[in-house]
Design a protein around this motif. Structure first.
Motif, short mmCIF file in Angstrom:
data_model
loop_
_atom_site.label_atom_id
_atom_site.label_comp_id
_atom_site.label_asym_id
_atom_site.label_seq_id
_atom_site.Cartn_x
_atom_site.Cartn_y
_atom_site.Cartn_z
N LEU A 146 0.71 -1.22 -0.02
CA LEU A 146 0.03 0.04 0.04
C LEU A 146 0.97 1.20 0.10
CD1 LEU A 146 -2.92 0.67 -0.02
CD2 LEU A 146 -2.80 0.85 2.71
N VAL A 147 2.13 1.32 0.81
CA VAL A 147 2.75 2.16 0.87
C VAL A 147 3.47 2.49 -0.47
CG1 VAL A 147 5.11 3.14 1.63
CG2 VAL A 147 3.18 2.35 3.31
N ALA A 148 3.77 1.36 -1.18
CA ALA A 148 4.57 1.47 -2.34
C ALA A 148 3.66 2.03 -3.55
CB ALA A 148 5.24 0.12 -2.89
N SER A 149 2.48 1.54 -3.53
CA SER A 149 1.43 2.09 -4.46
C SER A 149 1.12 3.59 -4.37
CB SER A 149 0.28 1.18 -4.50
OG SER A 149 -0.50 1.34 -3.35
N ASN A 150 1.06 4.12 -3.15
CA ASN A 150 0.92 5.55 -2.92
C ASN A 150 2.08 6.30 -3.06
OD1 ASN A 150 -2.26 6.03 -2.03
ND2 ASN A 150 -1.47 4.10 -1.23
#
Length: 186
Positions: free
Chosen positions: A155-159
């Motif tokens: 989720l961090v990577a996609s945001n």
């Protein structure tokens, strides 16, 4: 003396008209082509509206924490603390933020805390944190939400927002968008 005053007054008048009239209209016209007519991106969650370009206060352990604000996230009074890095009050405030972060994230050492989690930005309204600031919070959030750490890391990577044109700025994460996505996890 008259030969200097008259040109100075003319130049002042020209600058006044240009910068408070013409230039302002140009910038206003350009803003009309941006999202929400230059008023910033608005995200609606439930019945509440949030501006993604203004920092929000997130301090609950189940969320990613925001960058601290010297103005309590008040957009009407944007500004920093105006305290230098050797000011005793400033150092005390930063130490309190470090102690609080370690209390809520005991697995993180003081050396691993990114500066953007304990220092306010110049405007006091920065909506973004660094990737490192998000990474050090993953364990706490995964534990509290009972979610796999890898899922939150994804989720961090996609945001993560990349630098403009791949050159200008650093990678950053909008905390509001990340926390909304976090609430959407199943």
């Amino acid at each position: 003396m008259k030969q200097h005053i008259l040109p100075a007054l003319k130049l002042t008048l020209v600058c006044l008209l240009f910068f408070s009239g013409f230039y302002t209209l140009i910038i206003f016209g350009i803003a009309q082509f941006s999202p929400n007519n230059g008023k910033g991106e608005i995200v609606t969650v439930g019945n509440k509206k949030y501006y993604t370009n203004v920092g929000q206060a997130f301090t609950k352990d189940q969320y990613f924490w925001s960058r601290p604000s010297a103005v309590d996230y008040n957009a009407a009074g944007a500004g920093g603390s105006n305290k230098g890095p050797s000011n005793p009050d400033y150092l005390k405030t930063v130490q309190e933020r470090i102690d609080n972060f370690i209390k809520h994230n005991p697995e993180v050492s003081k050396a691993d805390i990114p500066s953007d989690l304990v220092t306010a930005s110049g405007s006091g309204l920065d909506p973004n944190i660094s990737v490192q600031a998000a990474d050090v919070q993953v364990k706490r959030i995964a534990k509290i939400r009972n979610v796999n750490e890898n899922k939150i890391q994804d989720l961090v990577a996609s945001n993560t927002e990349k630098p403009f044109l791949g050159l200008f700025g650093t990678e950053k994460i909008n905390v509001l968008k990340l926390n909304i996505a976090l609430d959407g996890l199943k």
